[in-house]
Write an enzyme that holds these catalytic residues in place. Structure first.
Site, mmCIF file in Angstrom:
data_model
loop_
_atom_site.group_PDB
_atom_site.id
_atom_site.type_symbol
_atom_site.label_atom_id
_atom_site.label_comp_id
_atom_site.label_asym_id
_atom_site.label_seq_id
_atom_site.Cartn_x
_atom_site.Cartn_y
_atom_site.Cartn_z
ATOM 1 C CD GLU A 1 1.557 8.875 -9.529
ATOM 2 O OE1 GLU A 1 0.343 8.946 -9.292
ATOM 3 O OE2 GLU A 1 2.162 7.803 -9.686
ATOM 4 C CE LYS B 1 -2.862 6.313 -8.359
ATOM 5 N NZ LYS B 1 -1.563 6.885 -8.683
ATOM 6 C CG ASP C 1 -17.105 15.734 -14.231
ATOM 7 O OD1 ASP C 1 -16.338 15.264 -13.374
ATOM 8 O OD2 ASP C 1 -18.314 15.925 -14.038
ATOM 9 C CG HIS D 1 7.428 5.607 -9.013
ATOM 10 N ND1 HIS D 1 6.383 5.579 -8.140
ATOM 11 C CD2 HIS D 1 6.898 5.585 -10.245
ATOM 12 C CE1 HIS D 1 5.263 5.541 -8.826
ATOM 13 N NE2 HIS D 1 5.546 5.540 -10.100
HETATM 14 C C1 MEV Z 1 1.294 4.459 -9.506
HETATM 15 O O1 MEV Z 1 0.670 5.700 -9.521
HETATM 16 C C2 MEV Z 1 0.618 3.521 -10.488
HETATM 17 C C3 MEV Z 1 1.132 2.078 -10.469
HETATM 18 O O2 MEV Z 1 1.046 1.559 -9.153
HETATM 19 C C4 MEV Z 1 0.245 1.306 -11.417
HETATM 20 C C5 MEV Z 1 0.474 -0.194 -11.405
HETATM 21 O O3 MEV Z 1 0.893 -0.744 -10.372
HETATM 22 O O4 MEV Z 1 0.141 -0.811 -12.433
HETATM 23 C C6 MEV Z 1 2.565 2.021 -10.891
#
Ligand code: MEV
Length: 433
Positions: A85, A273, A289, A386
């Site tokens: 990513e 995430k 793992d 991003h």
């Molecule tokens: C993207 O991989 C992760 C985010 O969506 C985490 C978040 O929203 O806190 C930027």
């Protein structure tokens, strides 16, 4: 539909590729060339990788990157991270730099227990079973001594074994639940070997053997007693940064953002995430793992009965505090850790950590990642950073040359990145050539 094949695993690599090529659904793709260009020309190294799994026909590359400038418990670290990513490494590095002059990160391991279970059915009287369990317990331990002797020497081993009566949940269902300390190993093989021997000894020595039916013996990846905590804190004024709003507004907005991930499941999953973006990258880089780490983390996030944020933020007496508490059953010996040359190198970059050190470093990577994500979300918005990172991916889709990339990067410093805008820019550039 492809024809089924038997004995596939017995074919050699070229034969497997040949089979795939002949049976491929798309004749346009030159399967052989694509696969072979990712194979290593060093036969010994390629063989090592081939043997990590079955039916290997090539290697799958992911970027191996480093995030410098981390201070953890006053010690500087450069953290190796493997991720596909774009923006994860940049986010980690920015966070590290942000906390560098504020004392860095602090981390501590709270516990290191791991759990294994023998699940079985028993149709007889519970009192008889309990009496038998108490009597056989020393033999259960004795019969695994050849498995545990090395681990015992390293200060690990079996910490406890208990019998659980779960027949109110499933008819005749019981469990032997054991707690293990596995020191620097993740310990899956060690735990599973002990459990399978427990099951055998337990059944074989019971007078009415047929009354016990072993269902399965396996470690649990839920490790709520293998916990690490990492945190950062500073006076609110010190949160000022050219890219952020007033530090007091920033701190309050940040705390709110984390609170939202405590009460709203949709936000909590995305929030966590983002934490796992950092954690998984280190877990993969060090040959651990990541599936085990992922399942444990999300189960732990639901330990209250509601899925919640794994991080906490507060403002008290003018101090901003941000922390994470997470289960991380990691190893620095065994598995791929020493076998995979890059995993081994990752551990060298981290100055040969033991498993507790690695737990701390990994938790910090998760916290740093979450800090960077929330900081962007509540200030510039996430797309700003991003899409800048994503620009390279879009340019690569256009097979842009280095000169085209340079021009595009310059242009998009002051223009908003989107697929359409990049398409237009490249087309214009090429039509002017
Ligand atoms: C993207 O991989 C992760 C985010 O969506 C985490 C978040 O929203 O806190 C930027």
């Amino acid at each position: 539909m492809k024809k089924p094949i038997s004995g596939f695993s017995k074919l050699n690599k070229s034969e497997k590729i040949e089979w795939l090529s002949k049976n491929s659904f798309s004749s346009d793709i030159n399967i052989k060339n694509i696969l072979l260009q990712y194979c290593n020309s060093n036969d010994k190294l390629q063989k090592l990788h081939d043997e990590f799994a079955e039916n290997t026909i090539s290697n799958f590359y992911l970027p191996f990157a480093i995030a410098p400038n981390f201070i953890i418990n006053n010690k500087p670290y450069t953290i190796p991270m493997v991720t596909e990513e774009s923006s994860v490494i940049a986010a980690a590095s920015k966070s590290a730099k942000f906390w560098l002059d504020k004392g860095g990160f602090r981390a501590s391991v709270l516990s290191t227990n791991k759990v294994g279970q023998v699940h079985f059915l028993y149709k007889g009287d519970y009192k008889t079973l309990k009496k038998y369990f108490d009597k056989i317990k020393p033999k259960l331990i004795l019969d695994v001594s050849s498995i545990t002797s090395n681990m015992n020497k390293r200060g690990g081993g079996i910490k406890s074994i208990q019998l659980l009566n779960l027949s109110d949940k499933i008819e005749n269902y019981f469990q032997i639940k054991a707690i293990f300390e596995t020191q620097d190993a993740m310990g899956a093989n060690f735990i599973n070997s002990c459990l399978e021997q427990f099951a055998k000894t337990f059944k074989d020595n019971f007078t009415e053997k047929n009354e016990i039916e072993i269902i399965m013996s396996i470690l649990s990846n839920y490790v709520p007693e293998c916990i690490v905590k990492a945190e950062v804190s500073c006076e609110i004024e010190k949160l000022s940064d050219t890219s952020i709003i007033d530090p007091f507004d920033f701190a309050n907005k940040f705390v709110r953002a984390v609170k939202i991930a405590e009460v709203d499941k949709y936000r909590a999953v995305t929030h966590n995430k983002g934490i796992m973006n950092g954690i998984d990258s280190v877990v993969i880089a060090t040959g651990n793992d990541f599936r085990a780490i992922e399942s444990a983390a999300h189960a732990y996030a639901s330990k209250s009965g509601t899925y919640k944020s794994l991080t906490n933020a507060s403002v008290e007496n003018n101090i901003f505090k941000f922390s994470i508490e997470i289960p991380l059953a990691l190893g620095t010996v065994g598995g791929l850790t020493k076998l995979h040359p890059l995993a081994n190198l990752a551990l060298e970059i981290l100055d040969k950590p033991n498993s507790k050190d690695l737990m701390k470093i990994t938790a910090v990577a998760g916290l740093a990642q979450n800090f960077a994500a929330i900081k962007s979300l509540i200030t510039t918005g996430i797309q700003h950073g991003h899409m800048k990172m994503h620009l390279i991916n879009i340019l690569n889709q256009h097979r842009a040359s280095d000169i085209e990339k340079e021009k595009a990067i310059e242009y998009f410093k002051t223009n908003t990145v989107s697929h359409l805008e990049v398409d237009l820019f490249i087309n214009k550039l090429r039509s002017n050539e």
